[in-house]
Design a protein around this motif. Structure first.
Motif, PDB file in Angstrom:
ATOM      1  N   ASP A  18     -29.273  16.985  27.215  1.00  0.00           N
ATOM      2  CA  ASP A  18     -30.053  17.947  27.989  1.00  0.00           C
ATOM      3  C   ASP A  18     -30.982  17.239  28.971  1.00  0.00           C
ATOM      4  O   ASP A  18     -31.094  17.624  30.142  1.00  0.00           O
ATOM      5  N   MET A  19     -31.664  16.203  28.494  1.00  0.00           N
ATOM      6  CA  MET A  19     -32.577  15.461  29.363  1.00  0.00           C
ATOM      7  C   MET A  19     -31.810  14.729  30.459  1.00  0.00           C
ATOM      8  O   MET A  19     -32.241  14.690  31.624  1.00  0.00           O
ATOM      9  N   ALA A  20     -30.673  14.141  30.118  1.00  0.00           N
ATOM     10  CA  ALA A  20     -29.878  13.396  31.102  1.00  0.00           C
ATOM     11  C   ALA A  20     -29.383  14.312  32.215  1.00  0.00           C
ATOM     12  O   ALA A  20     -29.397  13.938  33.391  1.00  0.00           O
ATOM     13  N   VAL A  21     -28.946  15.509  31.865  1.00  0.00           N
ATOM     14  CA  VAL A  21     -28.465  16.452  32.878  1.00  0.00           C
ATOM     15  C   VAL A  21     -29.611  16.881  33.790  1.00  0.00           C
ATOM     16  O   VAL A  21     -29.445  16.995  35.013  1.00  0.00           O
ATOM     17  N   LEU A  23     -32.256  15.113  34.515  1.00  0.00           N
ATOM     18  CA  LEU A  23     -32.570  13.974  35.381  1.00  0.00           C
ATOM     19  C   LEU A  23     -31.477  13.762  36.426  1.00  0.00           C
ATOM     20  O   LEU A  23     -31.773  13.406  37.572  1.00  0.00           O
ATOM     21  N   ALA A  24     -30.231  13.973  36.043  1.00  0.00           N
ATOM     22  CA  ALA A  24     -29.134  13.844  37.006  1.00  0.00           C
ATOM     23  C   ALA A  24     -29.294  14.857  38.126  1.00  0.00           C
ATOM     24  O   ALA A  24     -29.088  14.544  39.311  1.00  0.00           O
ATOM     25  N   ASP A  30     -24.095  12.273  39.346  1.00  0.00           N
ATOM     26  CA  ASP A  30     -22.989  13.143  38.947  1.00  0.00           C
ATOM     27  C   ASP A  30     -23.313  13.748  37.577  1.00  0.00           C
ATOM     28  O   ASP A  30     -23.416  13.029  36.581  1.00  0.00           O
ATOM     29  N   GLU A  31     -23.475  15.069  37.527  1.00  0.00           N
ATOM     30  CA  GLU A  31     -23.919  15.707  36.284  1.00  0.00           C
ATOM     31  C   GLU A  31     -22.874  15.621  35.173  1.00  0.00           C
ATOM     32  O   GLU A  31     -23.212  15.427  34.001  1.00  0.00           O
ATOM     33  N   ASP A  32     -21.610  15.792  35.516  1.00  0.00           N
ATOM     34  CA  ASP A  32     -20.558  15.770  34.491  1.00  0.00           C
ATOM     35  C   ASP A  32     -20.430  14.385  33.857  1.00  0.00           C
ATOM     36  O   ASP A  32     -20.341  14.253  32.630  1.00  0.00           O
ATOM     37  N   MET A  33     -20.422  13.352  34.696  1.00  0.00           N
ATOM     38  CA  MET A  33     -20.300  11.991  34.164  1.00  0.00           C
ATOM     39  C   MET A  33     -21.540  11.596  33.365  1.00  0.00           C
ATOM     40  O   MET A  33     -21.443  10.955  32.309  1.00  0.00           O
ATOM     41  N   THR A  34     -22.709  12.002  33.848  1.00  0.00           N
ATOM     42  CA  THR A  34     -23.946  11.697  33.129  1.00  0.00           C
ATOM     43  C   THR A  34     -23.967  12.393  31.780  1.00  0.00           C
ATOM     44  O   THR A  34     -24.369  11.805  30.764  1.00  0.00           O
ATOM     45  N   GLU A  35     -23.516  13.640  31.767  1.00  0.00           N
ATOM     46  CA  GLU A  35     -23.454  14.375  30.502  1.00  0.00           C
ATOM     47  C   GLU A  35     -22.504  13.690  29.522  1.00  0.00           C
ATOM     48  O   GLU A  35     -22.814  13.538  28.332  1.00  0.00           O
ATOM     49  N   GLN A  36     -21.360  13.238  30.012  1.00  0.00           N
ATOM     50  CA  GLN A  36     -20.401  12.570  29.135  1.00  0.00           C
ATOM     51  C   GLN A  36     -21.002  11.291  28.553  1.00  0.00           C
ATOM     52  O   GLN A  36     -20.874  11.021  27.346  1.00  0.00           O
ATOM     53  N   ILE A 113     -30.622   6.716  34.231  1.00  0.00           N
ATOM     54  CA  ILE A 113     -30.841   8.063  33.703  1.00  0.00           C
ATOM     55  C   ILE A 113     -30.501   8.128  32.223  1.00  0.00           C
ATOM     56  O   ILE A 113     -31.261   8.693  31.421  1.00  0.00           O
ATOM     57  N   VAL A 114     -29.368   7.578  31.821  1.00  0.00           N
ATOM     58  CA  VAL A 114     -28.977   7.632  30.414  1.00  0.00           C
ATOM     59  C   VAL A 114     -29.935   6.801  29.564  1.00  0.00           C
ATOM     60  O   VAL A 114     -30.349   7.217  28.467  1.00  0.00           O
TER      61      VAL A 114
END
Length: 307
Positions: A18-21, A23-24, A30-36, A113-114
């Motif tokens: 949740d936090m990574a998205v 911040l992304a 890229d929200e999808d890659m950051t979420e992964q 970000i991660v």
């Protein structure tokens, strides 16, 4: 991924996601890659040391950690390999996973970000975490640096020597921040130059129908107004975030205030230049171009390349 994690670790992982998205979205990653990457960052955390060593042997990982730090750190390396092998993650995702414990010199946007999302997710509770969490949305590099420095100081306070990789990551970020500050001191943009830089940034993020007008004879509020259209609420927020981020990163310039970040019209006030980002219907309704019809249009055509 659920069977790979304990209940406690699964909850932490979701909070990190949740936090990574967030911040992304804030910094334009890229929200999808950051979420992964966030979802997979601790995928091997519950493995025993013997199981970690088996994974190291399977994936050819050369163990370079000291005995006392092995258990806390090795999961970043093995998780990156499992993410690629089992979950078919790409190189950028795997790199962010591998760097989430120690960082490294030359970290990319998603790496930072991660790393930071893991450190400041809403379940974290340690002295200074609230301030660090707020800083993450204001100045990403400084927040990562402060998190690295906190980790280094904590390890030393425990009577251990910090891992050299974290120390090198902090030194590299410190130097990069200093270089940016030196550049900022040299760059004092005139209003027209500020206008041009904002137009270029907007164009790079596919802003539509960008118009600039000089309003010095009509108002003391600003020298220039910029008006542009986004294709969706997500797009207009991305445009606003990118302009704010790039102006801060490249020139150390912050808007004096912003308005409408959750609406169909976002305004960024840079004193001499006021930026207006609309959805198409809202732009027609407010009709700023007609309101400032007596102003002088500025020819910005040579700075516009987006279709």
């Amino acid at each position: 991924m659920r069977p790979w994690l304990t209940e406690k670790r699964f909850a932490h992982t979701l909070r990190t996601r949740d936090m990574a998205v967030r911040l992304a979205r804030r910094w334009g990653a890229d929200e999808d890659m950051t979420e992964q990457a966030a979802l997979l960052h601790d995928i091997t955390k519950k493995c025993t040391d013997d199981e970690q060593l088996k994974l190291c042997k399977k994936y050819g990982i050369i163990v370079h950690y000291r005995e006392e730090e092995f258990h806390q750190l090795i999961h970043a390396d093995t998780a990156a390999c499992v993410a690629r092998d089992v979950f078919h993650a790409g190189d950028a995702v795997c790199r962010a996973i591998a760097l989430h414990t120690l960082g490294a010199p030359g970290m990319g946007l998603m790496d930072k970000i991660v790393y930071l999302a893991d450190a400041v997710e809403e379940g974290r509770d340690y002295p200074g975490v609230r301030e660090l969490r707020e800083e993450a949305f204001l100045d990403l590099d400084r927040a990562v640096l402060h998190s690295l420095e906190r980790t280094v100081d904590y390890v030393r306070a425990c009577g251990r020597e910090p891992n050299q990789q974290s120390a090198e990551a902090a030194a590299a970020l410190r130097a990069a921040i200093q270089r940016k500050e030196n550049i900022m001191e040299l760059k004092n943009l005139e209003p027209k130059e500020l206008l041009i830089e904002i137009v270029k940034i907007a164009d790079s993020r596919k802003a539509r129908d960008v118009v600039a007008v000089e309003v010095t004879e009509q108002t003391t509020l600003a020298d220039y107004f910029v008006i542009m259209t986004g294709t969706s609420t997500t797009h207009i927020r991305a445009l606003a975030d990118e302009i704010e981020y790039k102006m801060k990163e490249n020139f150390g310039i912050y808007p004096h205030h912003t308005e409408g970040v959750t609406s169909n019209w976002i305004l960024l006030d840079y004193s001499t230049v006021v930026v207006n980002i609309f959805l198409s219907d809202s732009r027609e309704m407010y009709a700023l171009e007609r309101m400032w019809g007596d102003s002088h249009p500025v020819d910005i055509s040579k700075y516009l390349t987006a279709e």
